[in-house]
Motif scaffolding. Structure first.
Motif, PDB file in Angstrom:
ATOM      1  N   GLY A  10      32.459  35.566  34.495  1.00 19.36           N
ATOM      2  CA  GLY A  10      33.529  36.528  34.242  1.00 19.36           C
ATOM      3  C   GLY A  10      33.388  37.779  35.079  1.00 19.36           C
ATOM      4  O   GLY A  10      32.330  38.049  35.652  1.00 19.36           O
ATOM      5  N   LEU A  11      34.462  38.522  35.134  1.00 21.27           N
ATOM      6  CA  LEU A  11      34.505  39.731  35.955  1.00 21.27           C
ATOM      7  C   LEU A  11      34.310  40.961  35.091  1.00 21.27           C
ATOM      8  O   LEU A  11      35.047  41.933  35.183  1.00 21.27           O
ATOM      9  CB  LEU A  11      35.847  39.795  36.696  1.00 21.27           C
ATOM     10  CG  LEU A  11      36.141  38.568  37.562  1.00 21.27           C
ATOM     11  CD1 LEU A  11      37.567  38.614  38.091  1.00 21.27           C
ATOM     12  CD2 LEU A  11      35.152  38.472  38.710  1.00 21.27           C
ATOM     13  N   ILE A  12      33.354  40.890  34.214  1.00 21.59           N
ATOM     14  CA  ILE A  12      33.037  42.020  33.345  1.00 21.59           C
ATOM     15  C   ILE A  12      31.682  42.563  33.750  1.00 21.59           C
ATOM     16  O   ILE A  12      30.884  41.857  34.365  1.00 21.59           O
ATOM     17  CB  ILE A  12      33.014  41.589  31.858  1.00 21.59           C
ATOM     18  CG1 ILE A  12      32.187  40.304  31.703  1.00 21.59           C
ATOM     19  CG2 ILE A  12      34.421  41.429  31.319  1.00 21.59           C
ATOM     20  CD1 ILE A  12      31.964  39.901  30.271  1.00 21.59           C
ATOM     21  N   ASP A  13      31.439  43.809  33.397  1.00 21.90           N
ATOM     22  CA  ASP A  13      30.171  44.429  33.756  1.00 21.90           C
ATOM     23  C   ASP A  13      29.269  44.420  32.537  1.00 21.90           C
ATOM     24  O   ASP A  13      29.382  45.254  31.637  1.00 21.90           O
ATOM     25  CB  ASP A  13      30.425  45.869  34.235  1.00 21.90           C
ATOM     26  CG  ASP A  13      29.154  46.527  34.743  1.00 21.90           C
ATOM     27  OD1 ASP A  13      28.071  45.919  34.597  1.00 21.90           O
ATOM     28  OD2 ASP A  13      29.255  47.646  35.271  1.00 21.90           O
ATOM     29  N   ARG A  14      28.354  43.468  32.519  1.00 23.18           N
ATOM     30  CA  ARG A  14      27.501  43.330  31.339  1.00 23.18           C
ATOM     31  C   ARG A  14      26.476  44.452  31.233  1.00 23.18           C
ATOM     32  O   ARG A  14      25.783  44.578  30.232  1.00 23.18           O
ATOM     33  CB  ARG A  14      26.804  41.957  31.364  1.00 23.18           C
ATOM     34  CG  ARG A  14      27.802  40.844  31.097  1.00 23.18           C
ATOM     35  CD  ARG A  14      27.222  39.464  31.326  1.00 23.18           C
ATOM     36  NE  ARG A  14      28.287  38.490  31.503  1.00 23.18           N
ATOM     37  CZ  ARG A  14      28.724  37.670  30.544  1.00 23.18           C
ATOM     38  NH1 ARG A  14      28.189  37.679  29.352  1.00 23.18           N
ATOM     39  NH2 ARG A  14      29.713  36.819  30.787  1.00 23.18           N
ATOM     40  N   ASN A  15      26.375  45.223  32.301  1.00 19.23           N
ATOM     41  CA  ASN A  15      25.476  46.387  32.230  1.00 19.23           C
ATOM     42  C   ASN A  15      26.143  47.582  31.559  1.00 19.23           C
ATOM     43  O   ASN A  15      25.532  48.619  31.384  1.00 19.23           O
ATOM     44  CB  ASN A  15      25.038  46.803  33.641  1.00 19.23           C
ATOM     45  CG  ASN A  15      24.195  45.724  34.277  1.00 19.23           C
ATOM     46  OD1 ASN A  15      23.347  45.122  33.603  1.00 19.23           O
ATOM     47  ND2 ASN A  15      24.446  45.445  35.550  1.00 19.23           N
ATOM     48  N   LEU A  35      41.167  44.487  25.146  1.00 21.75           N
ATOM     49  CA  LEU A  35      40.905  44.408  23.705  1.00 21.75           C
ATOM     50  C   LEU A  35      40.951  42.948  23.263  1.00 21.75           C
ATOM     51  O   LEU A  35      40.125  42.503  22.454  1.00 21.75           O
ATOM     52  CB  LEU A  35      41.958  45.242  22.953  1.00 21.75           C
ATOM     53  CG  LEU A  35      41.909  45.155  21.431  1.00 21.75           C
ATOM     54  CD1 LEU A  35      40.573  45.619  20.874  1.00 21.75           C
ATOM     55  CD2 LEU A  35      43.056  45.981  20.822  1.00 21.75           C
ATOM     56  N   ALA A  36      41.891  42.196  23.820  1.00 19.49           N
ATOM     57  CA  ALA A  36      42.031  40.789  23.432  1.00 19.49           C
ATOM     58  C   ALA A  36      40.797  39.981  23.818  1.00 19.49           C
ATOM     59  O   ALA A  36      40.272  39.202  23.013  1.00 19.49           O
ATOM     60  CB  ALA A  36      43.273  40.196  24.083  1.00 19.49           C
ATOM     61  N   SER A  37      40.323  40.168  25.048  1.00 17.68           N
ATOM     62  CA  SER A  37      39.160  39.370  25.470  1.00 17.68           C
ATOM     63  C   SER A  37      37.931  39.749  24.653  1.00 17.68           C
ATOM     64  O   SER A  37      37.108  38.895  24.309  1.00 17.68           O
ATOM     65  CB  SER A  37      38.909  39.538  26.975  1.00 17.68           C
ATOM     66  OG  SER A  37      38.492  40.841  27.288  1.00 17.68           O
ATOM     67  N   ALA A  38      37.808  41.051  24.320  1.00 17.88           N
ATOM     68  CA  ALA A  38      36.651  41.468  23.528  1.00 17.88           C
ATOM     69  C   ALA A  38      36.733  40.917  22.105  1.00 17.88           C
ATOM     70  O   ALA A  38      35.725  40.505  21.532  1.00 17.88           O
ATOM     71  CB  ALA A  38      36.576  42.991  23.508  1.00 17.88           C
ATOM     72  N   ASN A 208      41.906  35.861  39.750  1.00 21.25           N
ATOM     73  CA  ASN A 208      40.831  36.292  38.855  1.00 21.25           C
ATOM     74  C   ASN A 208      40.678  35.362  37.664  1.00 21.25           C
ATOM     75  O   ASN A 208      39.702  35.442  36.928  1.00 21.25           O
ATOM     76  CB  ASN A 208      41.111  37.714  38.343  1.00 21.25           C
ATOM     77  CG  ASN A 208      41.104  38.716  39.478  1.00 21.25           C
ATOM     78  OD1 ASN A 208      40.352  38.555  40.433  1.00 21.25           O
ATOM     79  ND2 ASN A 208      41.951  39.731  39.378  1.00 21.25           N
ATOM     80  N   ALA A 209      41.693  34.530  37.454  1.00 21.82           N
ATOM     81  CA  ALA A 209      41.681  33.668  36.271  1.00 21.82           C
ATOM     82  C   ALA A 209      41.312  32.234  36.601  1.00 21.82           C
ATOM     83  O   ALA A 209      41.058  31.433  35.719  1.00 21.82           O
ATOM     84  CB  ALA A 209      43.065  33.696  35.619  1.00 21.82           C
ATOM     85  N   GLU A 210      41.317  31.914  37.905  1.00 21.77           N
ATOM     86  CA  GLU A 210      41.093  30.524  38.308  1.00 21.77           C
ATOM     87  C   GLU A 210      39.774  30.398  39.073  1.00 21.77           C
ATOM     88  O   GLU A 210      39.111  31.395  39.361  1.00 21.77           O
ATOM     89  CB  GLU A 210      42.256  30.048  39.203  1.00 21.77           C
ATOM     90  CG  GLU A 210      43.642  30.294  38.631  1.00 21.77           C
ATOM     91  CD  GLU A 210      43.994  29.367  37.474  1.00 21.77           C
ATOM     92  OE1 GLU A 210      43.124  28.590  37.025  1.00 21.77           O
ATOM     93  OE2 GLU A 210      45.141  29.417  37.012  1.00 21.77           O
ATOM     94  N   THR A 211      39.482  29.190  39.450  1.00 18.36           N
ATOM     95  CA  THR A 211      38.243  28.942  40.198  1.00 18.36           C
ATOM     96  C   THR A 211      38.551  28.466  41.614  1.00 18.36           C
ATOM     97  O   THR A 211      37.764  27.774  42.237  1.00 18.36           O
ATOM     98  CB  THR A 211      37.408  27.874  39.458  1.00 18.36           C
ATOM     99  OG1 THR A 211      38.249  26.749  39.210  1.00 18.36           O
ATOM    100  CG2 THR A 211      36.872  28.397  38.157  1.00 18.36           C
ATOM    101  N   ARG A 315      37.795  34.726  33.637  1.00 16.83           N
ATOM    102  CA  ARG A 315      37.791  36.142  34.018  1.00 16.83           C
ATOM    103  C   ARG A 315      36.913  36.977  33.098  1.00 16.83           C
ATOM    104  O   ARG A 315      36.292  37.939  33.538  1.00 16.83           O
ATOM    105  CB  ARG A 315      39.228  36.686  34.020  1.00 16.83           C
ATOM    106  CG  ARG A 315      39.283  38.179  34.308  1.00 16.83           C
ATOM    107  CD  ARG A 315      40.687  38.680  34.543  1.00 16.83           C
ATOM    108  NE  ARG A 315      40.722  40.136  34.612  1.00 16.83           N
ATOM    109  CZ  ARG A 315      41.800  40.862  34.827  1.00 16.83           C
ATOM    110  NH1 ARG A 315      42.952  40.267  35.008  1.00 16.83           N
ATOM    111  NH2 ARG A 315      41.736  42.178  34.855  1.00 16.83           N
ATOM    112  N   TRP A 316      36.947  36.635  31.809  1.00 18.48           N
ATOM    113  CA  TRP A 316      36.269  37.515  30.861  1.00 18.48           C
ATOM    114  C   TRP A 316      35.045  36.899  30.189  1.00 18.48           C
ATOM    115  O   TRP A 316      34.433  37.550  29.346  1.00 18.48           O
ATOM    116  CB  TRP A 316      37.278  37.980  29.802  1.00 18.48           C
ATOM    117  CG  TRP A 316      38.216  39.031  30.338  1.00 18.48           C
ATOM    118  CD1 TRP A 316      37.870  40.269  30.770  1.00 18.48           C
ATOM    119  CD2 TRP A 316      39.640  38.933  30.503  1.00 18.48           C
ATOM    120  NE1 TRP A 316      38.983  40.956  31.182  1.00 18.48           N
ATOM    121  CE2 TRP A 316      40.091  40.166  31.036  1.00 18.48           C
ATOM    122  CE3 TRP A 316      40.584  37.936  30.246  1.00 18.48           C
ATOM    123  CZ2 TRP A 316      41.432  40.429  31.314  1.00 18.48           C
ATOM    124  CZ3 TRP A 316      41.914  38.201  30.524  1.00 18.48           C
ATOM    125  CH2 TRP A 316      42.327  39.431  31.059  1.00 18.48           C
TER     126      TRP A 316
END
Lengths: 982, 189
Positions: A10-15, A35-38, A208-211, A315-316
């Motif tokens: 996913g394109l989130i910042d886990r840090n 908010l939805a993905s979280a 961002n949603a596909e591979t 993405r998420w």
């Protein structure tokens, strides 16, 4: 809490973990989440209740088309209802609460309406609440209103600030997905000025949603590299978080930029900016929206669009379920299965409605070709699906794909109609799209990645070439064309349970059929009868399946059935953003008179007259009522001298060899022979013979005049004069310019006005009655050489002057006049005393020149010269305007002098009932006359000038008053005008 | 000798303020004379302007400089030019009339306007929020002039340098205009 459904990637910042609350419960997500993905990462499926039946609802999509997941965001005055969780960017401390329930989200008392759903079908309130008639206002409507509405407002003033702005570009690119980025690259490289907007906070769209891969790298990496190149170009403006919401005339687009919605606070800066973008060309790269398939109980939390499920996973890094089933009518659904399986999500089954050979599928997934889901189970979240063959499959997420609809909305904003394309079973842009707009990528119906990249590139190159730029020779980025085969399949006919089409408005397949049965067959009628496609999502996921069902009912094709008209805005725009900074006192500019500062020092009470702030009266210590102040100002002016700032009157400087002829044509009365140094009252008619305005015009030189207008008509008279000069008589040598702002002008009125002015006007100028008689004017100097203009004119009926100095000396002038007048106990008077004195004198003003009255009505018919032509001359002769029993302006006073007259009262002959049949005219202006000690008025009454002395009723049914008034001369003081000439 | 002294006041009392990347300042020492061309008098006026001010009249939307009191001619509309020059006293009309005599119809507009300059790297960004016209240097180069409106107020705008703009707006609403500009600056800095 742990993020139990958070998976790798996913394109989130886990840090950067972020804490937020939903319905008061604490959760954690990451920077880059919505908010939805979280919520999905935290395993929250139930997020909302539906509008009508209060059915439990979950997240359905991953974008702005979301019909279900509407929440209240923030709190207190900052609360915003109906925020789509799917586009709400997560920030630290975000507070969201669910909406549309009574009790709790899980136990909604209003869910009882679902039990009564058979009684609440489409149009139920049109049928149910017909009788008894008296119940509608008192019982039915209050109940319906209390149940209606999505979300709630804070009830407080919005504390955020908003702004507007104006942008210009050669090429506007709407959408930063693969086609948009490709187009932006091509246009940007050519040197054209480019604006690239996307509603998402991250550019890339479906990349961002596909591979997918582009040019040998991941789609996401390609997007990032492209954005970096674009960001380095001076001629390209990147606008993420910006929705183009409307396509207007001449390449103008409306855009909403969300500046700080993703931050905890806006930091006293605009939260959102509403842009008007002027473009020479626009390339619409708005992508496409996936559509669902309708089947029994297809609205349960956990049932989502397949593309959205893929987006959350890719993405998420958020899995909407652990055991996912897929229901599809196209190849795209199968990609969902592969992507999920690649992330370790179990695929329980792939149900494809098509009778064809299966595509490759992840291991372990049951494959059902020609299959249909007829029903689902699970109250607060899906637990199983039932197929047409009775087979039951346990699942906690059902990914549904009914194909993709190109986002054609903006192509239709100028009444363009989309056209049907069979191979993708969807509408694509028609031929009559807004001028200057081109469409590329999925929005045009090109649903594969490679074609989107190619078309974006090609379209942009064609556009920039058309604009005179040299297209770059760089080749388009390469990608594979993915399979996109689809077969039209809209709903599962075998379903016995309710099958939902419009999740936001709770419209079912049955509702559509009912609407058809009841005769609502046009899609526009269908929409209004069933509420299909209304509210925040405007039916982005529901419209096409619904009209396909209507087409089935009517036996027509889908293109024959057509779509409803798409209108702006594409997605909701806050009213505050539309207002921008035009709120409260900033709603419009304020104009201040040159004496404003001095008047404030005197404690003046101000009134808005148009945009001007004028002193209304000047209260003095001991005066407890405004009328005391006004009476004093009137009496002292009439007894000695008073001063009023009359700068607001329009002043128009008119010059030219033909200026006299020009004035002679625009005024009803003659102006050819006005001598230099004289002022004349002028009456201006409209072309239709009705009075437009009145004022005075002074002749300052051989070819130089200064016209004054009423304050209210300063602009409209100037516009009228320009029209006359430019269009009617371009052969005349006449030039004009507004001088309203140039001069500070003060009325100095009263028997001591001359004495006062003699202390101000330089002694070389003789302003005695003989040298400077009534209606004289001249350019003079005051206070030791300051250029000024003096006019001997009177609105009050007293010996009076108006003196004008350059506006920068206005403040000094009022102070000098007041100081010079001290020995005469001079008073400053405001608009109220001005009004009292003009009514006492019988002068017509705005109330009398109301756009309905003629020179004859005003008693000025002799001013309309018959010896010359002028605007309005011919039509003022119309018989209807010259009736024997026509209106006349006369004065009125109450028979019982203690009673107060009211403007707006209508005159009725004594003894007649007060009704419209007996209406003989109206009271236009009233005042308390301190000179006479009672109320007086001006008004229009039939044959008024023949009826002096007659008693009539002044009926005022709106204020429950009816008093007797006597018709008198409109000149309550000095009818012979002797005071003016002393 | 008069008992009364007349002191001029500027619409914004000589306002000047620096913000982050933007400076905003009122100009108080300029006079504005409207020069209208009599019908058929174009050549006569052009000659008079050349002789008196050593320059030509600008086209509409353009400007011309003059060495006469650091003056600027602003081409505003057909047959109308504003001459803006350094001058403090209230006799500007007299001065220009002496030069042009009967070649033009003149009107003193000095007190009709508040004049401001907005400058700095963020000036264009601030104007973007209120100015409808395109201020990109390619579209509105140095010396260009336009009549436009900002937040419902009529404005004459001239680009005097890469990041500097000269603004004129009606005097009576000067405070509203200042508020409009300050708000825009606040919103972008």
């Amino acid at each position: 809490m742990t993020q139990k459904n958070r998976i790798d990637g996913g394109l989130i910042d886990r840090n950067e973990p972020i804490s937020f609350t939903f319905d008061g419960r604490q959760f954690e997500g990451y920077s880059g989440d919505t908010l939805a993905s979280a919520l999905l990462a935290n395993g929250e499926k139930l997020v909302a209740r539906s509008f009508k039946y209060h059915r439990p609802r979950g997240i359905f999509t991953a974008g702005s088309e979301e019909p279900n997941a509407l929440v209240h965001l923030r709190r207190g005055a900052y609360l915003e209802p109906n925020t789509r969780a799917t586009v709400a960017e997560l920030y630290g401390g975000l507070e969201a609460t669910s909406q549309n329930f009574r009790g709790s989200l899980k136990h909604d008392l209003m869910a009882v309406t679902d039990v009564f759903s058979p009684l609440l079908s489409a149009g139920f309130y049109y049928k149910t609440f017909m009788w008894p008639k008296a119940f509608w206002e008192k019982i039915y409507e209050p109940i319906i209103r209390s149940s209606a509405g999505l979300g709630r407002l804070s009830g407080e003033e919005d504390p955020d600030i908003y702004d507007k702005g104006y942008l210009h570009c050669d090429v506007l690119i709407i959408g930063a997905g693969p086609s948009g980025l490709s187009a932006a690259l091509a246009a940007g490289r050519s040197g054209a000025r480019v604006i690239l907007c996307d509603e998402d906070f991250r550019f890339g769209g479906r990349l961002n949603a596909e591979t997918f891969e582009v040019s040998g790298m991941s789609g996401t990496d390609w997007a990032m590299e492209t954005i970096a190149e674009l960001a380095a170009m001076d001629n390209v403006r990147l606008m993420p978080r910006t929705t183009i919401y409307g396509a207007y005339d001449h390449g103008t687009y409306g855009a909403l930029e969300r500046i700080s919605d993703h931050l905890p606070t806006s930091g006293n800066k605009p939260r959102q900016v509403l842009w008007r973008i002027y473009s020479k060309r626009a390339v619409l790269c708005a992508g496409s929206t996936e559509r669902p398939i309708a089947f029994g109980n297809n609205d349960r939390p956990g049932i989502m669009l397949a593309g959205a499920v893929r987006t959350y996973v890719n993405r998420w890094g958020a899995a909407p379920g652990k055991r996912v089933a897929i229901f599809t009518n196209n190849d795209d659904g199968w990609r969902t299965a592969h992507d999920l399986a690649a992330k370790g999500v179990e695929i329980t089954a792939i149900i494809d409605s098509r009778e064809c050979a299966p595509l490759s599928a992840p291991a372990g997934a049951a494959i059902i070709m020609g299959g249909q889901v007829v029903d689902t189970k699970g109250r607060h979240g899906i637990t199983s699906i039932t197929l047409a063959n009775g087979q039951q499959i346990e699942t906690d997420c059902l990914a549904v794909s009914g194909g993709w609809n190109p986002n054609v909305h903006l192509t239709c904003h100028q009444r363009g109609r989309p056209v049907w394309r069979e191979n993708i079973a969807a509408f694509v842009p028609g031929g009559d799209i807004p001028t200057g707009m081109m469409v590329a990528g999925a929005a045009s119906g090109e649903l594969t990645l490679a074609s989107a990249l190619k078309q974006g590139h090609k379209t942009a190159n064609s556009v920039v070439k058309d604009l005179g730029f040299k297209p770059s020779r760089k080749a388009v980025s390469k990608a594979e064309d993915e399979p996109v085969e689809v077969s039209a399949f809209w709903h599962v006919k075998a379903s016995k349970s309710r099958a939902w089409l419009d999740l936001q408005n709770d419209v079912t397949v049955k509702d559509i059929k009912l609407a058809y049965q009841e005769g609502y067959r046009s899609v526009e009628h269908l929409k209004r009868y069933t509420t299909l496609g209304m509210a925040t999502d405007q039916g982005k996921t529901s419209n096409i399946p619904a009209l396909a069902i209507m087409a089935e009912c009517t036996g027509k094709t889908i293109p024959e059935t057509g779509t409803t008209i798409f209108r702006p805005p594409y997605t909701p725009i806050p009213i505050s953003a539309l207002a921008g900074r035009s709120r409260g006192k900033n709603f419009r500019p304020m104009r201040l008179t040159p004496s404003d500062k001095w008047a404030k020092e005197q404690g003046a009470v101000f009134i808005e007259t148009g945009m001007w702030m004028r002193a209304q009266w000047f209260p003095r210590e001991g005066e407890s009522h405004w009328r005391e102040s006004v009476n004093r100002e009137v009496k002292q002016t009439r007894n000695s001298v008073g001063i009023c700032d009359v700068t607001t009157l329009g002043k128009i400087d008119i010059q030219g060899r033909d200026a006299a002829e020009f004035l002679n044509r625009v005024y009803a009365n003659p102006f050819l022979k006005l001598p230099i140094g004289k002022v004349r009252y002028g009456l201006m008619l409209r072309e239709d013979g009705i009075v437009m305005d009145d004022g005075t015009t002074a002749r300052l030189g051989e070819n130089h005049y200064l016209m004054t207008t009423t304050t209210a008509n300063a602009v409209s008279v100037f516009r009228h004069l320009e029209f006359c000069a430019q269009c009617l008589w371009p052969d005349l040598d006449v030039k004009m310019i507004s001088a309203t702002e140039q001069f500070a002008q003060f009325a100095v009125a009263g028997p001591n006005s001359r004495k006062l002015l003699q202390k101000i006007v330089d002694t070389k100028f003789d302003i005695s009655n003989k040298a400077f008689p009534f209606m004289a004017c001249g350019e003079i100097t005051v206070c030791g050489g300051l250029p000024a203009r003096l006019f001997r004119i009177s609105f009050s009926g007293e010996l009076a002057y108006e003196i004008a100095v350059p506006a920068r000396y206005g403040d000094a002038m009022i102070r000098a006049l007041m100081e010079a007048g001290e020995e005469y106990e001079v008073v400053a008077y405001g608009t109220e005393a001005l009004g009292v004195m003009r009514i006492e004198k019988g002068h017509a003003a705005g109330n009398e020149l109301n756009g309905q009255t003629t020179a004859r009505d005003l008693g000025m018919e002799r001013m309309v010269s018959k010896k010359k032509d002028c605007i309005g001359n011919v039509l003022s002769e119309r018989p209807g305007l010259n009736r024997e029993d026509g209106l006349s302006l006369v004065g009125f006073q109450p028979v019982d002098r203690k009673l107060e007259l009211k403007a707006g009262a209508h005159f009725v002959a004594k003894g007649n009932p007060a009704n419209t049949e007996n209406d003989e005219g109206w009271m236009s202006s009233v005042a308390f006359s301190p000179i006479h000690g009672h109320s007086i008025g001006l008004g229009f009454i039939k044959r008024g000038h023949e009826r002096l002395g007659e008693i009539v009723q002044a009926a005022d049914p709106l204020r429950s008053r009816n008093i007797e008034v006597e018709i008198v001369s409109p000149h309550f003081i000095d009818p012979e005008g002797e005071r003016l000439r002393v | 000798m008069s008992d009364f002294t007349m002191v001029a006041t500027a619409p914004l009392d000589g306002y000047a303020k620096d913000f982050d990347g933007v400076s905003l300042a009122e100009i108080t020492n300029r006079a504005i004379i409207s020069i209208a061309t009599p019908a058929g008098g174009e050549a006569h006026l052009a000659k008079a302007v050349k002789s008196a001010f050593g320059t030509t009249l600008p086209n509409i939307g353009g400007s011309q400089s003059s060495t006469f009191s650091n003056g600027q001619f602003l081409g505003l509309q057909q047959g109308q030019t504003f001459f803006v020059f350094e001058h403090d006293a209230p006799n500007a009309l007299e001065i220009v009339a002496e030069q042009l005599k009967d070649a033009a119809y003149l009107s003193d507009q000095t007190d009709s306007f508040v004049m401001l300059t907005i400058s700095g790297k963020n000036a264009r960004l601030a104007l973007e929020r209120i100015c409808l016209i395109d201020l990109h240097p390619d579209a509105f180069s140095i010396g260009r002039v336009a009549r436009t409106s900002m937040e419902h107020l009529s404005v004459i705008i001239k680009r005097t340098d890469e990041d500097t703009f000269f603004l004129m707006s009606p005097r009576s609403s000067a405070l509203s205009f200042l508020h409009v500009l300050e708000t825009s600056i606040h919103n972008v800095t």
